[in-house]
Design a protein around this motif. Structure first.
Motif, mmCIF file in Angstrom:
data_model
loop_
_atom_site.group_PDB
_atom_site.id
_atom_site.type_symbol
_atom_site.label_atom_id
_atom_site.label_comp_id
_atom_site.label_asym_id
_atom_site.label_seq_id
_atom_site.Cartn_x
_atom_site.Cartn_y
_atom_site.Cartn_z
ATOM 1 N N ARG A 285 0.844 -1.204 0.000
ATOM 2 C CA ARG A 285 0.000 0.000 0.000
ATOM 3 C C ARG A 285 0.875 1.249 0.000
ATOM 4 O O ARG A 285 0.691 2.145 -0.822
ATOM 5 N N TYR A 286 1.834 1.289 0.906
ATOM 6 C CA TYR A 286 2.635 2.487 1.119
ATOM 7 C C TYR A 286 3.341 2.913 -0.168
ATOM 8 O O TYR A 286 3.444 4.084 -0.478
ATOM 9 N N TRP A 287 3.858 1.921 -0.936
ATOM 10 C CA TRP A 287 4.615 2.267 -2.144
ATOM 11 C C TRP A 287 3.759 2.291 -3.393
ATOM 12 O O TRP A 287 3.997 3.122 -4.278
ATOM 13 N N LEU A 316 -2.854 6.712 -11.072
ATOM 14 C CA LEU A 316 -1.718 6.871 -10.159
ATOM 15 C C LEU A 316 -1.951 6.024 -8.906
ATOM 16 O O LEU A 316 -2.445 6.517 -7.886
ATOM 17 N N THR A 317 -1.586 4.732 -8.969
ATOM 18 C CA THR A 317 -1.825 3.909 -7.763
ATOM 19 C C THR A 317 -0.979 4.373 -6.564
ATOM 20 O O THR A 317 -1.422 4.234 -5.436
ATOM 21 N N PRO A 318 0.231 4.964 -6.775
ATOM 22 C CA PRO A 318 0.973 5.441 -5.600
ATOM 23 C C PRO A 318 0.195 6.525 -4.847
ATOM 24 O O PRO A 318 0.389 6.706 -3.647
ATOM 25 N N SER A 319 -0.680 7.238 -5.559
ATOM 26 C CA SER A 319 -1.476 8.265 -4.905
ATOM 27 C C SER A 319 -2.740 7.668 -4.280
ATOM 28 O O SER A 319 -3.067 7.943 -3.122
ATOM 29 N N ALA A 320 -3.447 6.802 -5.053
ATOM 30 C CA ALA A 320 -4.689 6.206 -4.528
ATOM 31 C C ALA A 320 -4.419 5.485 -3.203
ATOM 32 O O ALA A 320 -5.233 5.533 -2.281
ATOM 33 N N ASN A 321 -3.264 4.832 -3.101
ATOM 34 C CA ASN A 321 -2.934 4.070 -1.893
ATOM 35 C C ASN A 321 -2.643 4.959 -0.692
ATOM 36 O O ASN A 321 -2.485 4.466 0.423
ATOM 37 N N ARG A 322 -2.535 6.273 -0.924
ATOM 38 C CA ARG A 322 -2.338 7.186 0.212
ATOM 39 C C ARG A 322 -3.493 8.185 0.295
ATOM 40 O O ARG A 322 -3.343 9.270 0.869
ATOM 41 N N ASP A 323 -4.642 7.802 -0.276
ATOM 42 C CA ASP A 323 -5.798 8.710 -0.244
ATOM 43 C C ASP A 323 -6.372 8.732 1.170
ATOM 44 O O ASP A 323 -6.820 7.701 1.692
ATOM 45 N N GLU A 324 -6.379 9.923 1.758
ATOM 46 C CA GLU A 324 -6.820 10.042 3.148
ATOM 47 C C GLU A 324 -8.315 9.761 3.311
ATOM 48 O O GLU A 324 -8.764 9.481 4.420
ATOM 49 N N HIS A 342 -5.805 -1.841 -0.542
ATOM 50 C CA HIS A 342 -4.933 -1.092 -1.454
ATOM 51 C C HIS A 342 -5.120 -1.556 -2.908
ATOM 52 O O HIS A 342 -5.638 -2.649 -3.158
ATOM 53 N N VAL A 343 -4.671 -0.706 -3.836
ATOM 54 C CA VAL A 343 -4.798 -1.041 -5.262
ATOM 55 C C VAL A 343 -3.417 -1.220 -5.913
ATOM 56 O O VAL A 343 -3.262 -0.984 -7.113
#
Ligand code: HEM
Length: 404
Positions: A285-287, A316-324, A342-343
């Motif tokens: 998820r984080y990355w 942008l999965t790096p962004s979706a995985n950090r969606d607050e 996570h995606v």
């Protein structure tokens, strides 16, 4: 609005996910894109929509009728590169995917576990016999690549050739440097296609073929009850090389860089190996290393933003995985996180075929490292050089055994 945000606003309007300036730290930009609505227009790469929200990413990935996979990477190529099965839309995609699915099932992957564990221990032993070592070339590349070659059915002696092919596909073919581009397009890739053709010939003629990807391709029915055409087999091998050689390497490199600077996280994994499966999900998820694109087939909308037929969108999965909105404290690493949807592996019909394999390798890597090396640290004060682009990762990582 602070000047920092104003600058990000200007940069967002021409955001290019290949630009090296985002390599080291894309996160302030990704956060800016999410906070500006999650779907925004960029004039870079021929013009495209950046989809950075979790809801927007899921919407695009799970609606293949509206969003075609024919152009996976931007800027668009003419003609588009055919990568099997990833650039195929329904219904063409399904029979091709079926050929590979049977080789990547959880049962097939479990059968490889002992071998992967033995290899992992050997690589750790060799690397940590020295006071300092380069983690990427000594561990993060050889572990997944050795396993991958075995699944494919190619000898280890071909690893350097395939790494060269992967590099030519990932960077050389799209490089601004004409020498690199020419070598990729006119030397490395044609030579690899000829080599793939040769090994497929050998496999088709083998009266007793082993149970691997090459055999599945030449024997299993794909379309119309017969194996796929030879040029599709070659395209599928190119696809597997780009999907299978870089991705686990990237997650290992980024994760061990982070862990090496966080003794508290190392201790959690060493003290409680039962945490490792959820730690793997948290690191994925984080990355969330992958950015892929789609092209709209019809006029539509994402999160209320109108998208016209023919326009491109980057997921942008790096962004979706950090969606607050989806994840509590998304910038925190929490190995006990629950409800982690996570995606990193995508979603919908093209969801990653190698996810069971990737999870198994990451889990064994974390288990064996933290059993053998309870404490390790960064061996250099200079941050490792990173890149963003279609697959985020780092170039090299100097580590040392023992606490600082
Ligand atoms: C941590 C490691 C990995 C990550 C984060 C990852 C991520 C992804 C993502 C996001 C997709 C969806 C692409 C799309 O929707 O267009 C995908 C597809 C795919 N991945 Fe992975 N992947 C990983 C490892 C692997 C490995 C090890 C293999 C093969 C051995 C692999 C093979 C594939 C294939 C063949 C597809 C295309 C599936 C299809 O189109 O039906 N991946 N991967």
């Amino acid at each position: 609005m602070s000047s920092k945000v104003e600058n990000l606003g200007t940069a967002a309007a021409e955001f290019n996910y290949w630009d090296p300036r985002w390599g080291q730290n894309p996160y302030p930009m990704l956060e800016h894109l999410r906070k500006s609505g999650g779907v925004g227009w960029s004039t870079a790469l021929g013009g495209y929509w950046t989809v950075s929200s979790y809801s927007g990413v899921l919407r695009v990935l799970t609606d293949p009728d509206t969003f075609s996979s024919r152009m996976l990477v931007l800027p668009p190529l003419d003609p588009p590169q055919r990568l099997i099965p990833e650039t195929l839309d329904q219904p063409e995609h399904q029979p091709y995917r079926r050929v590979f699915s049977s080789l990547f099932t959880p049962r097939k992957i479990r059968e490889l576990e002992d071998e992967v564990r033995t290899l992992t221990r050997e690589l750790i032993g060799k690397a940590t016999a020295k006071p300092a070592f380069e983690f990427v070339s000594e561990f993060a590349v050889p572990l997944p690549c050795t396993v991958f070659l075995k699944i494919l059915g190619l000898p280890m002696s071909e690893l350097d050739r395939l790494l060269d092919v992967k590099e030519a596909q990932a960077r050389g073919a799209a490089s601004d440097d004409p020498v690199l581009r020419d070598r990729a397009l006119n030397v490395v890739l044609p030579a690899a296609a000829a080599y793939f053709n040769e090994v497929l010939d050998e496999r088709a003629a083998d009266p007793n073929p082993p149970d691997d990807v090459l055999t599945a391709m030449v024997t299993q029915p794909a379309v119309g009850g017969v194996p796929m055409p030879r040029e599709d087999m070659i395209s599928a091998l190119f696809q597997l090389v780009s999907a299978g050689l870089d991705t686990v390497t990237a997650v290992l490199g980024l994760s061990f860089e982070l862990l090496a600077s966080r003794p508290d996280l190392q201790r959690q994994l060493a003290d409680d190996p039962g945490l490792i499966p959820s730690a793997v999900e948290e690191l994925l998820r984080y990355w969330g290393i992958v950015t892929i694109s789609r092209q709209a087939n019809v006029d539509t909308q994402i999160d209320g933003v109108p998208i016209k037929a023919g326009e491109y969108v980057a997921i942008l999965t790096p962004s979706a995985n950090r969606d607050e909105i989806e994840f509590g404290n998304p910038t925190e690493i929490d190995f006990r996180r629950t409800g982690n949807r996570h995606v990193a592996f995508g979603a919908g019909p093209h969801r990653c075929l190698g996810s069971h394999l990737a999870r198994m390798e990451l889990q064994i890597a974390l288990e064996e490292w933290h059993a053998a090396v309870p404490e390790y640290r960064l061996a250099s004060d200079t941050p490792a050089e990173r890149h963003f682009g279609a697959i985020m990762g780092l170039e090299e990582l100097q580590l040392a055994v023992g606490a600082r």
